[in-house]
Motif scaffolding. Structure first.
Motif, PDB file in Angstrom:
ATOM      1  N   GLN A   1       1.160  -1.546   0.201  1.00 42.88           N
ATOM      2  CA  GLN A   1      -0.434   0.225   0.179  1.00 42.88           C
ATOM      3  C   GLN A   1       0.795   1.092   0.089  1.00 42.88           C
ATOM      4  O   GLN A   1       0.175   2.402  -0.544  1.00 42.88           O
ATOM      5  CB  GLN A   1      -1.044   0.569   1.143  1.00 42.88           C
ATOM      6  N   GLU A   2       1.947   1.376   0.703  1.00 45.99           N
ATOM      7  CA  GLU A   2       2.737   2.193   0.887  1.00 45.99           C
ATOM      8  C   GLU A   2       3.426   2.631  -0.932  1.00 45.99           C
ATOM      9  O   GLU A   2       3.395   3.584  -1.371  1.00 45.99           O
ATOM     10  CB  GLU A   2       3.806   1.792   1.846  1.00 45.99           C
ATOM     11  N   LYS A   3       3.594   1.386  -1.219  1.00 47.88           N
ATOM     12  CA  LYS A   3       3.931   1.454  -2.230  1.00 47.88           C
ATOM     13  C   LYS A   3       3.163   2.282  -3.656  1.00 47.88           C
ATOM     14  O   LYS A   3       3.753   2.806  -4.428  1.00 47.88           O
ATOM     15  CB  LYS A   3       4.854   0.124  -3.359  1.00 47.88           C
ATOM     16  N   LEU A   4       1.686   1.416  -3.417  1.00 44.87           N
ATOM     17  CA  LEU A   4       0.760   1.989  -4.329  1.00 44.87           C
ATOM     18  C   LEU A   4       0.543   3.639  -4.458  1.00 44.87           C
ATOM     19  O   LEU A   4       0.460   4.373  -5.311  1.00 44.87           O
ATOM     20  CB  LEU A   4      -0.339   1.353  -3.930  1.00 44.87           C
ATOM     21  N   LEU A   5       1.385   3.885  -2.990  1.00 44.25           N
ATOM     22  CA  LEU A   5       1.072   5.297  -2.727  1.00 44.25           C
ATOM     23  C   LEU A   5       2.040   6.198  -3.728  1.00 44.25           C
ATOM     24  O   LEU A   5       1.393   7.079  -4.348  1.00 44.25           O
ATOM     25  CB  LEU A   5       1.056   5.945  -1.186  1.00 44.25           C
ATOM     26  N   VAL A   6       3.398   6.044  -3.745  1.00 43.47           N
ATOM     27  CA  VAL A   6       4.494   6.466  -4.150  1.00 43.47           C
ATOM     28  C   VAL A   6       4.428   6.670  -5.386  1.00 43.47           C
ATOM     29  O   VAL A   6       4.063   7.500  -5.894  1.00 43.47           O
ATOM     30  CB  VAL A   6       5.834   5.970  -4.012  1.00 43.47           C
ATOM     31  N   ASP A   7       3.887   5.207  -6.271  1.00 43.11           N
ATOM     32  CA  ASP A   7       3.011   5.095  -7.346  1.00 43.11           C
ATOM     33  C   ASP A   7       2.436   6.314  -7.849  1.00 43.11           C
ATOM     34  O   ASP A   7       1.734   6.254  -8.993  1.00 43.11           O
ATOM     35  CB  ASP A   7       3.109   3.786  -8.401  1.00 43.11           C
ATOM     36  N   MET A   8       1.248   6.278  -6.678  1.00 44.97           N
ATOM     37  CA  MET A   8       0.393   7.717  -7.110  1.00 44.97           C
ATOM     38  C   MET A   8       0.924   9.327  -6.877  1.00 44.97           C
ATOM     39  O   MET A   8       1.139   9.955  -8.134  1.00 44.97           O
ATOM     40  CB  MET A   8      -0.886   7.657  -5.943  1.00 44.97           C
TER      41      MET A   8
ATOM     42  N   GLY B   1     -15.971  18.626 -17.696  1.00 46.11           N
ATOM     43  CA  GLY B   1     -17.262  18.572 -16.677  1.00 46.11           C
ATOM     44  C   GLY B   1     -18.280  17.029 -15.712  1.00 46.11           C
ATOM     45  O   GLY B   1     -17.042  16.813 -15.403  1.00 46.11           O
ATOM     46  N   PRO B   2     -19.621  17.180 -15.753  1.00 48.77           N
ATOM     47  CA  PRO B   2     -19.324  15.852 -15.406  1.00 48.77           C
ATOM     48  C   PRO B   2     -18.729  14.844 -15.778  1.00 48.77           C
ATOM     49  O   PRO B   2     -18.806  14.691 -17.239  1.00 48.77           O
ATOM     50  CB  PRO B   2     -21.310  15.755 -15.477  1.00 48.77           C
ATOM     51  N   VAL B   3     -18.053  13.263 -14.830  1.00 52.07           N
ATOM     52  CA  VAL B   3     -17.434  12.465 -15.601  1.00 52.07           C
ATOM     53  C   VAL B   3     -18.270  11.731 -14.440  1.00 52.07           C
ATOM     54  O   VAL B   3     -19.197  11.367 -13.259  1.00 52.07           O
ATOM     55  CB  VAL B   3     -16.230  13.202 -15.225  1.00 52.07           C
ATOM     56  N   PRO B   4     -17.747  10.367 -14.751  1.00 52.49           N
ATOM     57  CA  PRO B   4     -17.938   8.503 -13.941  1.00 52.49           C
ATOM     58  C   PRO B   4     -17.092   8.917 -12.725  1.00 52.49           C
ATOM     59  O   PRO B   4     -15.795   8.879 -12.432  1.00 52.49           O
ATOM     60  CB  PRO B   4     -17.205   7.317 -14.691  1.00 52.49           C
ATOM     61  N   PHE B   5     -18.297   8.671 -12.063  1.00 45.44           N
ATOM     62  CA  PHE B   5     -17.694   8.747 -10.891  1.00 45.44           C
ATOM     63  C   PHE B   5     -17.151   7.037  -9.895  1.00 45.44           C
ATOM     64  O   PHE B   5     -18.412   6.729 -10.031  1.00 45.44           O
ATOM     65  CB  PHE B   5     -18.250   9.551  -9.930  1.00 45.44           C
ATOM     66  N   TYR B   6     -16.143   7.289  -9.386  1.00 45.60           N
ATOM     67  CA  TYR B   6     -16.330   5.529  -8.751  1.00 45.60           C
ATOM     68  C   TYR B   6     -15.155   6.645  -6.584  1.00 45.60           C
ATOM     69  O   TYR B   6     -14.210   7.095  -6.980  1.00 45.60           O
ATOM     70  CB  TYR B   6     -14.996   4.776  -9.601  1.00 45.60           C
ATOM     71  N   ASP B   7     -15.649   5.481  -6.009  1.00 52.07           N
ATOM     72  CA  ASP B   7     -14.728   5.715  -4.614  1.00 52.07           C
ATOM     73  C   ASP B   7     -14.807   4.141  -4.182  1.00 52.07           C
ATOM     74  O   ASP B   7     -14.144   4.867  -2.828  1.00 52.07           O
ATOM     75  CB  ASP B   7     -15.855   6.506  -3.478  1.00 52.07           C
ATOM     76  N   LYS B   8     -14.653   3.359  -5.200  1.00 53.01           N
ATOM     77  CA  LYS B   8     -14.468   2.311  -4.790  1.00 53.01           C
ATOM     78  C   LYS B   8     -13.764   1.136  -5.745  1.00 53.01           C
ATOM     79  O   LYS B   8     -14.446   1.773  -6.672  1.00 53.01           O
ATOM     80  CB  LYS B   8     -16.072   1.499  -4.124  1.00 53.01           C
ATOM     81  N   GLU B   9     -12.765   0.681  -5.218  1.00 48.58           N
ATOM     82  CA  GLU B   9     -12.218  -0.794  -5.872  1.00 48.58           C
ATOM     83  C   GLU B   9     -13.150  -1.072  -7.034  1.00 48.58           C
ATOM     84  O   GLU B   9     -13.767  -1.823  -6.490  1.00 48.58           O
ATOM     85  CB  GLU B   9     -10.879  -1.299  -5.266  1.00 48.58           C
TER      86      GLU B   9
ATOM     87  N   LYS C   1      -6.298   6.236 -13.911  1.00 45.41           N
ATOM     88  CA  LYS C   1      -5.010   5.791 -12.606  1.00 45.41           C
ATOM     89  C   LYS C   1      -5.012   6.056 -11.467  1.00 45.41           C
ATOM     90  O   LYS C   1      -4.483   4.965 -10.752  1.00 45.41           O
ATOM     91  CB  LYS C   1      -4.414   5.578 -13.771  1.00 45.41           C
ATOM     92  N   ILE C   2      -5.434   7.296 -11.500  1.00 49.42           N
ATOM     93  CA  ILE C   2      -4.819   7.725 -10.069  1.00 49.42           C
ATOM     94  C   ILE C   2      -5.785   7.189  -9.085  1.00 49.42           C
ATOM     95  O   ILE C   2      -5.956   6.554  -7.708  1.00 49.42           O
ATOM     96  CB  ILE C   2      -4.236   8.998 -10.127  1.00 49.42           C
ATOM     97  N   VAL C   3      -6.755   7.600  -9.667  1.00 50.09           N
ATOM     98  CA  VAL C   3      -8.411   7.717  -9.277  1.00 50.09           C
ATOM     99  C   VAL C   3      -8.710   5.690  -8.371  1.00 50.09           C
ATOM    100  O   VAL C   3      -9.365   5.286  -6.971  1.00 50.09           O
ATOM    101  CB  VAL C   3      -9.501   7.635  -9.971  1.00 50.09           C
ATOM    102  N   GLN C   4      -8.123   4.689  -9.783  1.00 44.72           N
ATOM    103  CA  GLN C   4      -8.259   3.556  -8.780  1.00 44.72           C
ATOM    104  C   GLN C   4      -7.395   3.174  -8.214  1.00 44.72           C
ATOM    105  O   GLN C   4      -7.346   2.261  -7.243  1.00 44.72           O
ATOM    106  CB  GLN C   4      -7.600   2.855 -10.514  1.00 44.72           C
ATOM    107  N   GLU C   5      -5.971   3.666  -8.210  1.00 52.08           N
ATOM    108  CA  GLU C   5      -4.833   2.765  -7.548  1.00 52.08           C
ATOM    109  C   GLU C   5      -5.630   3.933  -5.849  1.00 52.08           C
ATOM    110  O   GLU C   5      -5.423   2.816  -4.800  1.00 52.08           O
ATOM    111  CB  GLU C   5      -3.681   3.598  -8.007  1.00 52.08           C
TER     112      GLU C   5
END
Length: 544
Positions: free
Chosen positions: A41-48, A148-156, A104-108
């Motif tokens: 998870q720390e490596k994933l954070l750095v990739d963001m 403008g309005p875009v698809p929204f996801y707050d879960k993996e 990609k940032i949103v998904q990560e």
């Protein structure tokens, strides 16, 4: 199909600065289960963090089509993004890559936030998740403001997405504000490592989101006041960590990176293993001096930055510096003297090229081999000739470079090594001024702007006589942002936010004037055609 289950090679960062670095260890290819661990998870954070290099290196969406910068040529992409011509359409690769980087940032971030628990992260849980939430909000900010309005996801998302809907901007703005408000106390005021997010960055972004929403049709009545108060938390309460440099030039000095004005910066460095393609800012605004004047100049990175001339500073921008003799930002921003560094030249070491300040009509050349004033008659003299633009009939293809981002540690035409400052304290001051102006508090708005102008003045007498402002409107603030932050990010987004994009682009940008096509449809960019082809349920923005 813009998301798939996450399997990635995690790229990490090497940070340079006076603080310790984010761990630059690079793991090998990993499996999905790796992200169920704290290390993963720390490596994933750095990739963001790394992914934001791509976001802020997409200059076509930061600089083009504004009042400060214009394209070098009339290529199809430049016609679209710089001039808003009638060919502007959804097939431009620029928007496709930008969309993918942000999602990609949103998904990560969603992967991190779905899997990170107090049991896994221990005492670092709030610190890790706060960074993930911040980086996700920032991605949505650029998505919404761009498209403008875009698809929204707050879960993996673990399945391929084939159908999507566009969530209203109002809902995404409410989410962004809620997220940032929730993490305000979870990070330290100053970065614990160069490039690491901090509480000041959270307040800066929250204030900017409040301010941006304040201009919308769905604004909340307290948005301007909340923006001002939140931004002032950084200015007033953050003085133990953040202060304006005494001299303007120090804020951009390459030997003073990670200084007291830097709230958050994307990190690069001299290590080629981690630098990627490097920070391009040093090479965006100038001319190739060695190609154009080989008899006088050879490649010497300590003399000036490598210049590929990706963008031009629009000629009229020089005239925004109304008192360049008093306003120290002009000389700090533009490199106007070039000394001959070719040992084969008989005048080695002498002044080779001299550009006077734009308003200097004295004809004094300071003994330079070549002397180029700002104008030749009514035409701008510093720009290449253009058959498309009458104002560039007599150009010489020589111009002052922006020296604020000079990089002497890189190889000539190599990868830039300097940090890329995303949030800067001077920006916080000017955003606060804009918020106070919107809230109807002209006094505090002037106080914030005048703090910036007083620092920029050559001396106190010059400030009081020429620089101190007694009244403000939104265009005065946009002018001040231009002088203070020339070359920094977000100009297109600043103009869009303040409802000045169309007016100012028409007034300043010669290609916008030439094509005469900019309209309200251009306040958002086209949804990438590739996404429309892959997804059902998404309609294109009007006019594309």
């Amino acid at each position: 199909m813009f998301f798939v289950s996450l399997f990635a090679i995690v790229i990490t960062l090497s940070f340079e600065g006076c603080k310790k670095f984010i761990d630059p260890e690079t793991p090998s290819i990993v499996t999905d289960k790796f992200y169920n661990t704290k290390e993963g998870q720390e490596k994933l954070l750095v990739d963001m963090y790394v992914q934001y290099r791509n976001v802020f290196n997409t200059g076509e969406l930061q600089y083009y089509g504004t009042d400060l910068y214009m394209a070098v040529t009339e290529s199809p992409v430049e016609k679209m993004f710089n001039g808003y011509d009638k060919t502007f359409n959804s097939t431009a690769p620029v928007v496709g890559g930008y969309w993918k980087s942000l999602y990609k940032i949103v998904q990560e971030a969603n992967t991190l936030l779905t899997r990170c628990t107090p049991e896994i992260a221990g005492s670092d849980y709030k610190k890790i998740t706060a960074q993930g939430r911040f980086l996700r909000v920032l991605a949505y900010y650029y998505l919404v403001e761009t498209f403008g309005p875009v698809p929204f996801y707050d879960k993996e998302q673990t399945e391929v997405i084939e159908k999507a809907t566009r969530t209203p901007e109002q809902e995404i703005y409410a989410f962004m504000i809620s997220e940032l408000a929730a993490i305000k106390g979870d990070l330290s005021l100053a970065s614990t490592e160069a490039g690491r997010l901090n509480a000041a960055a959270v307040s800066h972004l929250l204030g900017k989101v409040y301010l941006t929403r304040a201009y919308k049709t769905y604004a909340v009545s307290t948005d301007y006041a909340n923006a001002a108060a939140t931004l002032d938390e950084v200015i007033l309460q953050g003085k133990s960590a953040y202060n304006l440099s005494k001299d303007y030039k120090d804020a951009y000095d390459e030997t003073k990176q990670n200084n007291s004005e830097v709230i958050w910066a994307i990190q690069y460095g001299t290590d080629k293993n981690f630098n990627g393609s490097g920070n391009p800012q040093q090479a965006l605004f100038g001319f190739n001096i060695t190609a154009l004047e080989p008899g006088m100049f050879i490649r010497n990175q300590t003399d000036y930055s490598a210049m590929s001339r990706q963008y031009w500073v629009i000629p009229k921008v020089h005239e925004l510096f109304t008192n360049p003799e008093i306003d120290t930002r002009y000389d700090a921003t533009f490199k106007r003297e070039f000394y001959i560094n070719n040992p084969a030249n008989a005048n080695f070491g002498a002044l080779g090229i001299y550009f006077p300040r734009w308003n200097d009509q004295s004809g004094i050349s300071n003994g330079a081999q070549k002397y180029y004033p700002f104008k030749n008659g009514n035409n701008y003299n510093w720009y290449p000739q253009s058959t498309a633009l009458a104002i560039l009939n007599d150009g010489i293809d020589r111009m002052p470079m922006l020296q604020k981002f000079k990089d002497t540690k890189m190889e000539w035409n190599g990868a830039g090594t300097r940090e890329d400052v995303i949030f800067r304290l001077a920006d916080t001051y000017l955003l606060a001024a804009e918020a106070y102006l919107g809230a109807g508090n002209q006094t505090l708005a002037l106080e914030r702007v005048n703090a910036i102008r007083q620092r920029a003045a050559k001396d106190e007498a010059g400030y009081l006589q020429f620089m101190k402002l007694n009244a403000l409107n939104i265009n005065v603030i946009m002018d001040e942002r231009a002088r203070e932050l020339l070359g920094d990010h977000d100009r297109w987004f600043d103009l869009k936010r303040s409802h000045t994009l169309i007016e100012r682009a028409k007034a300043y940008n010669p290609f916008v004037q030439q094509y005469n096509n900019i309209n309200n449809n251009h306040l958002v960019r086209p949804i990438p055609q590739d996404e429309l082809n892959k997804l059902t349920g998404i309609a294109q923005n009007n006019g594309y």
